[in-house]
Structure formats: C-alpha cells, structure tokens
Design an enzyme around this catalytic site. Structure first.
Site, PDB file in Angstrom:
ATOM      1  N   GLN A   1       0.849  -1.215   0.000  1.00 17.54           N
ATOM      2  CA  GLN A   1       0.000   0.000   0.000  1.00 17.54           C
ATOM      3  C   GLN A   1       0.879   1.258   0.000  1.00 17.54           C
ATOM      4  O   GLN A   1       2.074   1.188   0.293  1.00 17.54           O
ATOM      5  CB  GLN A   1      -0.901  -0.002   1.252  1.00 17.54           C
ATOM      6  CG  GLN A   1      -0.169  -0.231   2.557  1.00 17.54           C
ATOM      7  CD  GLN A   1      -1.014  -0.959   3.602  1.00 17.54           C
ATOM      8  OE1 GLN A   1      -2.251  -0.864   3.655  1.00 17.54           O
ATOM      9  NE2 GLN A   1      -0.352  -1.705   4.467  1.00 17.54           N
TER      10      GLN A   1
ATOM     11  N   ASP B   1      -8.413  -5.088  13.340  1.00 20.45           N
ATOM     12  CA  ASP B   1      -8.251  -3.649  13.124  1.00 20.45           C
ATOM     13  C   ASP B   1      -7.614  -3.462  11.752  1.00 20.45           C
ATOM     14  O   ASP B   1      -6.451  -3.047  11.624  1.00 20.45           O
ATOM     15  CB  ASP B   1      -7.372  -3.074  14.236  1.00 20.45           C
ATOM     16  CG  ASP B   1      -7.238  -1.564  14.136  1.00 20.45           C
ATOM     17  OD1 ASP B   1      -6.279  -1.015  14.727  1.00 20.45           O
ATOM     18  OD2 ASP B   1      -8.059  -0.940  13.427  1.00 20.45           O
TER      19      ASP B   1
HETATM   20  N1  SAM Z   1      -7.738   2.315  12.142  1.00 21.66           N
HETATM   21  C1  SAM Z   1      -7.771   1.897  10.761  1.00 21.66           C
HETATM   22  C2  SAM Z   1      -9.167   1.993  10.229  1.00 21.66           C
HETATM   23  O1  SAM Z   1     -10.021   2.488  10.943  1.00 21.66           O
HETATM   24  O2  SAM Z   1      -9.398   1.625   9.089  1.00 21.66           O
HETATM   25  C3  SAM Z   1      -7.150   0.537  10.625  1.00 21.66           C
HETATM   26  C4  SAM Z   1      -5.838   0.477  11.378  1.00 21.66           C
HETATM   27  S1  SAM Z   1      -4.460  -0.222  10.736  1.00 21.66           S
HETATM   28  C5  SAM Z   1      -3.464   1.026  10.128  1.00 21.66           C
HETATM   29  C6  SAM Z   1      -4.915  -1.175   9.348  1.00 21.66           C
HETATM   30  C7  SAM Z   1      -3.821  -2.227   9.148  1.00 21.66           C
HETATM   31  O3  SAM Z   1      -4.337  -3.407   8.524  1.00 21.66           O
HETATM   32  C8  SAM Z   1      -2.649  -1.770   8.257  1.00 21.66           C
HETATM   33  O4  SAM Z   1      -1.492  -1.625   9.048  1.00 21.66           O
HETATM   34  C9  SAM Z   1      -2.508  -2.896   7.211  1.00 21.66           C
HETATM   35  O5  SAM Z   1      -1.155  -3.177   6.892  1.00 21.66           O
HETATM   36  C10 SAM Z   1      -3.206  -4.048   7.925  1.00 21.66           C
HETATM   37  N2  SAM Z   1      -3.692  -5.131   7.056  1.00 21.66           N
HETATM   38  C11 SAM Z   1      -4.423  -5.028   5.922  1.00 21.66           C
HETATM   39  N3  SAM Z   1      -4.648  -6.261   5.411  1.00 21.66           N
HETATM   40  C12 SAM Z   1      -4.046  -7.163   6.257  1.00 21.66           C
HETATM   41  C13 SAM Z   1      -3.922  -8.582   6.279  1.00 21.66           C
HETATM   42  N4  SAM Z   1      -4.452  -9.339   5.291  1.00 21.66           N
HETATM   43  N5  SAM Z   1      -3.253  -9.152   7.314  1.00 21.66           N
HETATM   44  C14 SAM Z   1      -2.704  -8.390   8.298  1.00 21.66           C
HETATM   45  N6  SAM Z   1      -2.768  -7.035   8.329  1.00 21.66           N
HETATM   46  C15 SAM Z   1      -3.440  -6.437   7.307  1.00 21.66           C
END
Ligand code: SAM
Length: 279
Positions: free
Chosen positions: A32, A158
């Site tokens: 991303q 999350d």
């Molecule tokens: N607070 C945010 C929201 O409200 O949308 C979400 C928090 S956090 C930054 C989202 C995280 O999900 C990111 O760090 C991303 O890398 C992770 N992520 C996305 N897809 C994922 C997957 N398949 N496995 C693990 N982490 C994942």
C-alpha cells in the site's frame, strides 16, 4: 492560500480535503501507499492508500471503541490477538488491561509497523516494546489458518476497510470468521472494525451477515470519528457472553479493577453503543 492538501476518501464519490502542515513520509510498500503527515486540526496522522487510519487528535475515540467493549465482555482476557493495527494503538489499548499476559499483533506490512515506530510515538506510546507484546509480520489470513484452536480469549480485527485495499478483503468473510471462531477459546469474543454502513451499506451488510452466520451473539455499534468524516462501524461476535447483558456500572467496575484509564469509553458510552442504532 491553499497549501499542500490531502484528499481523504469518505464515500464512493465523496471526500474531505485536509490541509497538511508537514509531510514526514510518502512511501510505497509491497502492499500500500503509506503517508505520515502532520495535518492541520488533526496532528500526526497515518494515511494508507488515501484513507486516514489514525490521527493524533481523535484516534483514541476509534481505538477505545474498538478494543474495550470486547475486552470487558470477556471476564478474564489473558491471550489477545490483534490482526492489523499497524500503528500500535489497538495494542496500546489492549495492554491497558492488567489481565493480559500475551498480546499478539499480526500485520501484513512491516513498513507500516517500522514507520509507525519511528514517527508515531504519540499514537503507539511504546506499545510495541511492552514485554507482553509480540509483533508478527504476516498475512492475518495465513496466521489464522495456521493457529491452533482455542488459542485466544479475544481477537480484534483492526484492518483497512472492507472496501478499500484488496489486502484485507478476505478477512471480512464468513469463511474467515469461521476460522476465527475455532481459534477463539470456548468463551471467546471477536470484534472487527467495518468501515461505514452509511457510505458502503452493501459491503457493510455482507460483513454483518457473515459475522451473524458464525457467532451466537452479535452486537453492531458505531461512533463518530471526525477525521474519517463518518461514523465508524464495529461488529462484535461472542460465543458465550451476551453483550446486551453488560451493565454500565459493571463496565466501570471492570475498567477500574483492571487499572484501565480511558479518555472516551466508559459504561454509559457503551449504553449509547448498544442503544444508539446503526444508520
Ligand atoms: N484504524 C484503521 C481503520 O479504521 O481503518 C485501521 C488500522 S491499521 C493502520 C490497518 C492495518 O491493517 C494496516 O497496518 C494494514 O497493513 C493491515 N492489514 C491489511 N490487510 C491485512 C492482512 N491481510 N493481514 C494483516 N494485516 C493487514
């Protein structure tokens, strides 16, 4: 004069324009686009693929609302799994509970974690370095497929929104929730953030139905997040404990007994969650 701005995606054809005070990071990871910036009115912020994830000004509303309902519903959460949560704030909230002796955070993107460690201390507040925390860099889907049954009391999802980047989409499905169900203990509780039921009602309803098809008890709630430009939805699934039975005074007692201090969440906020409805 309009300086450097960021266009924050809200709906399919709606956005919010926010003025940037200082740009710290613009980086394309394997998964991303990662931006870390100081945004006027919101402070230090993490933006992924054009969607705001967390801002210093209001992330506590989101992370307290995401974490504490599931954690107080479980009578003694010791082993907690967070999937996603790369900026370390969900981990920070989980570690506040003195019942927790093992908090595992699994994020697919090492760059989000490392850049958050470096630039976002006001948000993670050192949670990554707590001796009870274990950070795993892996796809959450793979982690769950390989996890043993009954491993965790609470699982917190999350993730990026179910309608934004493709990397999280598979973690909002019935099949995935079935696997979560088996990885939870017999009285386990799960919660997922689910984006906006207003702007993406179709996607939201699919996620809600998926949770409902797996868990005995399901609670949907939402909370207004100024920097998102919408009320963010959460869906909680519980195997044994009915979330409608939690009383405000019991919640405040549990938080107090576990030495959990919050800026936003408390027993009466929880009432607004369960009776506030969804739109
Ligand atoms: N607070 C945010 C929201 O409200 O949308 C979400 C928090 S956090 C930054 C989202 C995280 O999900 C990111 O760090 C991303 O890398 C992770 N992520 C996305 N897809 C994922 C997957 N398949 N496995 C693990 N982490 C994942």
């Amino acid at each position: 004069m309009l300086g450097v701005t960021i266009i924050q995606g809200i709906g399919r054809s709606s956005s919010m324009i926010m003025k940037i005070k200082e740009l710290h990071v613009v980086h394309k990871s394997k998964f991303q686009e990662i931006i870390i910036a100081e945004i006027e009115e919101f402070g230090l912020s993490l933006i992924l693929d054009g969607y705001i994830q967390s801002t210093q000004a209001d992330e506590f509303i989101y992370h307290e609302s995401l974490v504490h309902p599931s954690m107080v519903l479980h009578p003694n959460p010791m082993k907690v799994l967070i999937i996603g949560g790369g900026e370390g704030a969900a981990l920070r909230e989980v570690l506040k509970h003195n019942t927790v002796n093992n908090a595992v955070m699994v994020d697919i993107d090492e760059d989000v974690v490392e850049l958050s460690k470096k630039y976002l201390y006001p948000i993670h507040q050192g949670s990554f370095f707590d001796k009870r925390a274990k950070i795993v860099i892996e796809d959450g889907k793979k982690f769950i497929e390989e996890a043993e049954s009954g491993s965790f009391d609470v699982i917190i999802l999350d993730l990026t929104d179910p309608y934004s980047s493709d990397i999280a989409k598979q973690l909002y499905t019935t099949d995935f929730y079935r696997k979560i169900y088996s990885v939870l203990t017999d009285d386990g509780v799960m919660v997922t953030q689910a984006g906006s039921s207003f702007f993406y009602r179709d996607v939201y309803m699919d996620v809600y139905q998926a949770v409902k098809s797996v868990f005995n008890y399901v609670l949907e709630y939402q909370v207004w997040i100024p920097s998102f430009g919408y009320s963010c939805n959460f869906i909680l699934g519980s195997k044994k404990y009915n979330p409608m039975m939690l009383k405000p005074e019991d919640i405040d007692t549990i938080l107090k007994n576990r030495n959990v201090t919050t800026k936003f969440f408390n027993g009466y906020k929880y009432l607004s969650f369960i009776y506030g409805g969804i739109y």
